[in-house]
Motif scaffolding. Sequence first.
Motif, PDB file in Angstrom:
ATOM      1  N   LEU A   1      -2.857  -9.312  -4.845  1.00  0.00           N
ATOM      2  CA  LEU A   1      -4.294  -8.804  -4.654  1.00  0.00           C
ATOM      3  C   LEU A   1      -5.169 -10.054  -5.394  1.00  0.00           C
ATOM      4  O   LEU A   1      -6.336 -10.202  -4.930  1.00  0.00           O
ATOM      5  CB  LEU A   1      -4.300  -7.661  -5.117  1.00  0.00           C
ATOM      6  CG  LEU A   1      -3.863  -6.539  -4.478  1.00  0.00           C
ATOM      7  CD1 LEU A   1      -4.052  -5.074  -4.900  1.00  0.00           C
ATOM      8  CD2 LEU A   1      -4.659  -6.380  -3.041  1.00  0.00           C
TER       9      LEU A   1
ATOM     10  N   ARG B   1     -12.473   5.044  -2.773  1.00  0.00           N
ATOM     11  CA  ARG B   1     -11.151   4.874  -2.594  1.00  0.00           C
ATOM     12  C   ARG B   1     -10.936   3.701  -1.887  1.00  0.00           C
ATOM     13  O   ARG B   1     -11.718   3.088  -1.073  1.00  0.00           O
ATOM     14  CB  ARG B   1     -10.870   6.230  -1.965  1.00  0.00           C
ATOM     15  CG  ARG B   1     -10.876   7.279  -2.534  1.00  0.00           C
ATOM     16  CD  ARG B   1     -10.480   8.670  -1.498  1.00  0.00           C
ATOM     17  NE  ARG B   1     -11.399   8.473  -0.348  1.00  0.00           N
ATOM     18  CZ  ARG B   1     -11.561   9.609   0.441  1.00  0.00           C
ATOM     19  NH1 ARG B   1     -11.005  10.854   0.313  1.00  0.00           N
ATOM     20  NH2 ARG B   1     -12.066   9.438   1.656  1.00  0.00           N
ATOM     21  N   PRO B   2      -9.702   2.982  -2.111  1.00  0.00           N
ATOM     22  CA  PRO B   2      -9.221   1.824  -1.358  1.00  0.00           C
ATOM     23  C   PRO B   2      -9.310   2.006   0.167  1.00  0.00           C
ATOM     24  O   PRO B   2      -8.900   3.203   0.615  1.00  0.00           O
ATOM     25  CB  PRO B   2      -7.859   1.574  -1.959  1.00  0.00           C
ATOM     26  CG  PRO B   2      -7.648   2.155  -3.228  1.00  0.00           C
ATOM     27  CD  PRO B   2      -8.645   3.390  -3.066  1.00  0.00           C
TER      28      PRO B   2
ATOM     29  N   GLN C   1     -17.049  -6.203   0.016  1.00  0.00           N
ATOM     30  CA  GLN C   1     -17.872  -5.133   0.470  1.00  0.00           C
ATOM     31  C   GLN C   1     -19.156  -5.401   1.082  1.00  0.00           C
ATOM     32  O   GLN C   1     -19.322  -4.500   1.976  1.00  0.00           O
ATOM     33  CB  GLN C   1     -18.141  -4.417  -1.045  1.00  0.00           C
ATOM     34  CG  GLN C   1     -18.396  -2.744  -0.809  1.00  0.00           C
ATOM     35  CD  GLN C   1     -17.237  -2.016  -0.517  1.00  0.00           C
ATOM     36  OE1 GLN C   1     -16.047  -2.404  -1.030  1.00  0.00           O
ATOM     37  NE2 GLN C   1     -17.421  -1.112   0.270  1.00  0.00           N
TER      38      GLN C   1
ATOM     39  N   PRO D   1      -4.294   3.442  -1.252  1.00  0.00           N
ATOM     40  CA  PRO D   1      -3.798   3.081  -2.701  1.00  0.00           C
ATOM     41  C   PRO D   1      -2.744   1.871  -2.707  1.00  0.00           C
ATOM     42  O   PRO D   1      -1.632   2.157  -1.929  1.00  0.00           O
ATOM     43  CB  PRO D   1      -3.653   4.412  -3.275  1.00  0.00           C
ATOM     44  CG  PRO D   1      -3.144   5.142  -2.259  1.00  0.00           C
ATOM     45  CD  PRO D   1      -4.024   5.071  -1.124  1.00  0.00           C
ATOM     46  N   PRO D   2      -3.179   1.055  -3.402  1.00  0.00           N
ATOM     47  CA  PRO D   2      -2.177  -0.115  -3.502  1.00  0.00           C
ATOM     48  C   PRO D   2      -0.578   0.548  -4.396  1.00  0.00           C
ATOM     49  O   PRO D   2      -0.994   1.224  -5.299  1.00  0.00           O
ATOM     50  CB  PRO D   2      -2.813  -1.094  -4.120  1.00  0.00           C
ATOM     51  CG  PRO D   2      -3.857  -0.338  -4.987  1.00  0.00           C
ATOM     52  CD  PRO D   2      -4.310   0.811  -4.355  1.00  0.00           C
TER      53      PRO D   2
ATOM     54  N   LEU E   1      -8.652  -5.489   1.932  1.00  0.00           N
ATOM     55  CA  LEU E   1      -7.768  -5.343   0.861  1.00  0.00           C
ATOM     56  C   LEU E   1      -8.629  -4.832  -0.295  1.00  0.00           C
ATOM     57  O   LEU E   1      -8.209  -4.048  -1.153  1.00  0.00           O
ATOM     58  CB  LEU E   1      -6.729  -6.173   0.700  1.00  0.00           C
ATOM     59  CG  LEU E   1      -5.516  -6.319   1.510  1.00  0.00           C
ATOM     60  CD1 LEU E   1      -4.599  -7.819   1.126  1.00  0.00           C
ATOM     61  CD2 LEU E   1      -4.698  -5.020   1.022  1.00  0.00           C
ATOM     62  N   HIS E   2      -9.866  -5.584  -0.497  1.00  0.00           N
ATOM     63  CA  HIS E   2     -10.634  -5.401  -1.526  1.00  0.00           C
ATOM     64  C   HIS E   2     -12.084  -4.490  -1.506  1.00  0.00           C
ATOM     65  O   HIS E   2     -12.555  -4.531  -2.302  1.00  0.00           O
ATOM     66  CB  HIS E   2     -11.450  -6.909  -1.935  1.00  0.00           C
ATOM     67  CG  HIS E   2     -10.276  -7.950  -2.135  1.00  0.00           C
ATOM     68  ND1 HIS E   2      -9.580  -8.007  -3.201  1.00  0.00           N
ATOM     69  CD2 HIS E   2      -9.807  -8.890  -1.382  1.00  0.00           C
ATOM     70  CE1 HIS E   2      -8.608  -8.941  -3.200  1.00  0.00           C
ATOM     71  NE2 HIS E   2      -8.761  -9.624  -2.061  1.00  0.00           N
ATOM     72  N   CYS E   3     -11.892  -3.702  -0.480  1.00  0.00           N
ATOM     73  CA  CYS E   3     -13.124  -2.879   0.119  1.00  0.00           C
ATOM     74  C   CYS E   3     -12.596  -1.364  -0.298  1.00  0.00           C
ATOM     75  O   CYS E   3     -11.472  -1.205  -0.410  1.00  0.00           O
ATOM     76  CB  CYS E   3     -13.507  -3.055   1.425  1.00  0.00           C
ATOM     77  SG  CYS E   3     -13.937  -4.385   2.021  1.00  0.00           S
ATOM     78  N   ARG E   4     -13.854  -0.699  -0.647  1.00  0.00           N
ATOM     79  CA  ARG E   4     -13.702   0.799  -1.133  1.00  0.00           C
ATOM     80  C   ARG E   4     -14.351   1.538   0.013  1.00  0.00           C
ATOM     81  O   ARG E   4     -15.461   0.756   0.620  1.00  0.00           O
ATOM     82  CB  ARG E   4     -14.075   1.093  -2.417  1.00  0.00           C
ATOM     83  CG  ARG E   4     -13.038   0.366  -3.465  1.00  0.00           C
ATOM     84  CD  ARG E   4     -13.216   0.858  -4.788  1.00  0.00           C
ATOM     85  NE  ARG E   4     -12.079   0.183  -5.553  1.00  0.00           N
ATOM     86  CZ  ARG E   4     -10.951   0.913  -5.804  1.00  0.00           C
ATOM     87  NH1 ARG E   4     -10.756   2.413  -5.527  1.00  0.00           N
ATOM     88  NH2 ARG E   4      -9.788   0.303  -6.625  1.00  0.00           N
TER      89      ARG E   4
ATOM     90  N   ARG F   1     -14.320  -8.540  -4.617  1.00  0.00           N
ATOM     91  CA  ARG F   1     -14.559  -7.261  -4.117  1.00  0.00           C
ATOM     92  C   ARG F   1     -16.308  -7.209  -3.840  1.00  0.00           C
ATOM     93  O   ARG F   1     -16.363  -6.503  -2.734  1.00  0.00           O
ATOM     94  CB  ARG F   1     -14.592  -6.276  -5.406  1.00  0.00           C
ATOM     95  CG  ARG F   1     -12.934  -6.372  -5.639  1.00  0.00           C
ATOM     96  CD  ARG F   1     -12.975  -5.274  -6.885  1.00  0.00           C
ATOM     97  NE  ARG F   1     -13.201  -5.995  -8.063  1.00  0.00           N
ATOM     98  CZ  ARG F   1     -13.311  -5.247  -9.242  1.00  0.00           C
ATOM     99  NH1 ARG F   1     -12.945  -4.103  -9.358  1.00  0.00           N
ATOM    100  NH2 ARG F   1     -13.990  -5.835 -10.247  1.00  0.00           N
TER     101      ARG F   1
ATOM    102  N   VAL G   1       0.761  -1.123  -0.336  1.00  0.00           N
ATOM    103  CA  VAL G   1      -0.059  -0.145   0.107  1.00  0.00           C
ATOM    104  C   VAL G   1       0.788   1.166   0.007  1.00  0.00           C
ATOM    105  O   VAL G   1       1.797   1.319   0.925  1.00  0.00           O
ATOM    106  CB  VAL G   1      -0.937   0.027   1.210  1.00  0.00           C
ATOM    107  CG1 VAL G   1      -1.755   1.232   1.279  1.00  0.00           C
ATOM    108  CG2 VAL G   1      -1.807  -1.296   0.952  1.00  0.00           C
TER     109      VAL G   1
END
Length: 235
Positions: free
Chosen positions: A208, A192-193, A152, A197-198, A184-187, A148, A32
Motif C-alpha cells: 500500500l 470504511r476501505p 478520494q 479491510p486490508p 485501494l486508497h479510497c473510503r 489518499r 484484502v
Amino acid sequence: MYNAADNAAIVLPLDTAHIGWQVRFDPLPLLVAQPKQTPTHDPNPSPKENQYRIVGAEQLMSSHSSLPMLDGYVAAIVAGPVSMSPLDWICPLLAIDADAFNHGGTPEFAAIPAVALRHNDISNTLSTAPDRFAPMHRRKPSRDVDPRPWCQGFYAAMRLKLSAWAPLLDAGNVNHGLLLPILLHCRDDQARPLLGPPRSGRETKNFLRNAHADIPAAVEALRQYWMPIRYARAR
C-alpha cells in the motif's frame, strides 16, 4: 476559458506494457481480508446540492491543503468515460450554482478559471506527454507520499457518473486492475476501505505504501481505455 479542443486526445491502442498491472493487482484477496464488489451506483446519495463537494471556492483560493483532492477529481474528469459540460462537474466540485459563472469579483468566480486551467493542463499533458503526468499528492510529516486525498477526489468525480464506470468496477473484468491503485486508497461514506479491510502484515503495508507509484500510468491507461467509448458518446 474552456475549449473542447483542450480535451481532445491522440487515440492510441492500450499499451500492452500495462498488462503487468493486471498480473500485479489480480491477487487482491491476498491483500484484502474481505474483498467486496465496488457498487456501480451510489449507495448513499446525498442531497443534490453540494452532493460531491470536494472544496469550497474560498478554501481553494486560500489553502493548498485542498489541491490534492481537486487534482484527483479533475484527473478523473479528464480520463473518465463521459465528456461532461464544465457546469456539470465544476459546480459540484466547488459547491456553487451555475450563476456563479456570471458574476466576477467573487471567490467563486476566481476559482472557476483556476479549476479549468488545471483541467486543461492535465488534458494536454496526457495527450502530448503522458509520461510527464504527476498527481499532486500530499506529503505526510515523514515526507512519505499520502495518496489518499488525491484518490478520494478521483473517486468523488467517478461518483458523478458511477454507472458509466461500471465495466471497470466489475471485479471480473480483466481491466478492473487499472482502478485498483486508486481505489485501494479510497473510503466509503462510513470511512470504511472501499475495497474491504486490508489484511494485516508487513507485505500488505509495504504494498500500500508503494502503490501510489502506479497511479500516473493507471490514469493514462484509463484514458486510453475509455477514449473510444467517450468520443463515440460525444458524437
